[in-house]
Design a protein around this motif. Structure first.
Motif, PDB file in Angstrom:
ATOM      1  N   ALA A   9     -29.957  36.142   0.415  1.00 54.54           N
ATOM      2  CA  ALA A   9     -30.882  35.028   0.169  1.00 54.54           C
ATOM      3  C   ALA A   9     -31.731  35.240  -1.073  1.00 54.54           C
ATOM      4  N   ARG A  10     -32.236  36.449  -1.287  1.00 49.97           N
ATOM      5  CA  ARG A  10     -33.206  36.710  -2.361  1.00 49.97           C
ATOM      6  C   ARG A  10     -32.572  37.172  -3.653  1.00 49.97           C
ATOM      7  N   PRO A  30     -34.520  30.971  -1.679  1.00 56.92           N
ATOM      8  CA  PRO A  30     -33.204  31.257  -2.265  1.00 56.92           C
ATOM      9  C   PRO A  30     -33.001  30.685  -3.660  1.00 56.92           C
ATOM     10  N   SER A  78     -28.444  30.427  -3.180  1.00 56.19           N
ATOM     11  CA  SER A  78     -29.073  31.719  -3.464  1.00 56.19           C
ATOM     12  C   SER A  78     -28.498  32.266  -4.771  1.00 56.19           C
ATOM     13  N   CYS A 134     -37.625  33.739   2.091  1.00 60.54           N
ATOM     14  CA  CYS A 134     -36.515  34.673   2.317  1.00 60.54           C
ATOM     15  C   CYS A 134     -36.921  35.868   3.169  1.00 60.54           C
TER      16      CYS A 134
END
Length: 200
Positions: free
Chosen positions: A82-83, A91, A122, A177
């Motif tokens: 996600a990060r 994202p 993301s 996130c």
């Protein structure tokens, strides 16, 4: 789409029977099948884990030496997907963009269209990791993130599991996130999942 929780794939999941009782389908299954643009929700951790087992039984993954079996992601894997490598807040970046996340909605009033999810990317190109559905991980809840990864054969009905991503009914704060919640493995609500596998 057949959905049967009585087959042999459930046997390795020791807490499934206690968690589900007579339940043999996700919540409102007929309605969910009719709304194919929406994520499947109303799933316990056991249903998510069993789907991965079923998927492996249909794909013949063991014939591919460059990949492992499908499974639920660990909490650390989910957050990195996600990060990205630079700790994004959401994202898509560090600036809040309400049009990119499905949250704060009542599912019976509004369709949760995949069009939004297709724009919610993301850094690794993973779609829809903020909002729409909470996602089960393969990690036991711990006070600090990234507890131990779970073996599906050892999970009990009341074991706390880490969920990520928030859902369509969630608050904006929950879509970060890094935000995480704990839920017992046998519970179900706005909970879905995604499958991952190791690539060598």
């Amino acid at each position: 789409l057949k959905y049967d929780l009585s087959g042999p794939l459930w046997l390795p999941l020791m807490g499934a029977e206690a968690a589900l009782g007579d339940r043999r389908q996700p919540w409102d299954w007929k309605g969910q099948v009719a709304r194919q643009e929406n994520p499947v929700v109303g799933l316990s951790w056991f249903e998510a884990a069993a789907y991965c087992l079923w998927l492996n039984s249909t794909r013949g993954w063991e014939e591919d030496p460059k990949s492992g079996p499908y499974r639920l992601p660990t909490e650390a894997q989910w957050e990195k997907a996600a990060r990205g490598l630079f700790a994004r807040r959401w994202p898509w970046g560090c600036v809040w963009r309400p049009e990119l996340a499905i949250h704060g909605r009542k599912p019976e009033l509004e369709s949760l269209a995949v069009v939004v999810e297709n724009r919610n990317l993301s850094p690794f190109g993973v779609r829809g990791m903020a909002g729409n559905a909470w996602e089960w991980t393969a990690t036991e809840w711990a006070a600090k993130p990234f507890g131990r990864a779970l073996s599906p054969a050892s999970v009990e009905n009341t074991d706390p599991i880490a969920l990520r991503g928030a859902s369509f009914s969630g608050d904006r704060r929950w879509l970060r996130c890094a935000y995480r919640v704990r839920v017992f493995a046998g519970y179900w609500g706005d909970f879905g999942f995604r499958c991952v596998r190791d690539v060598i």
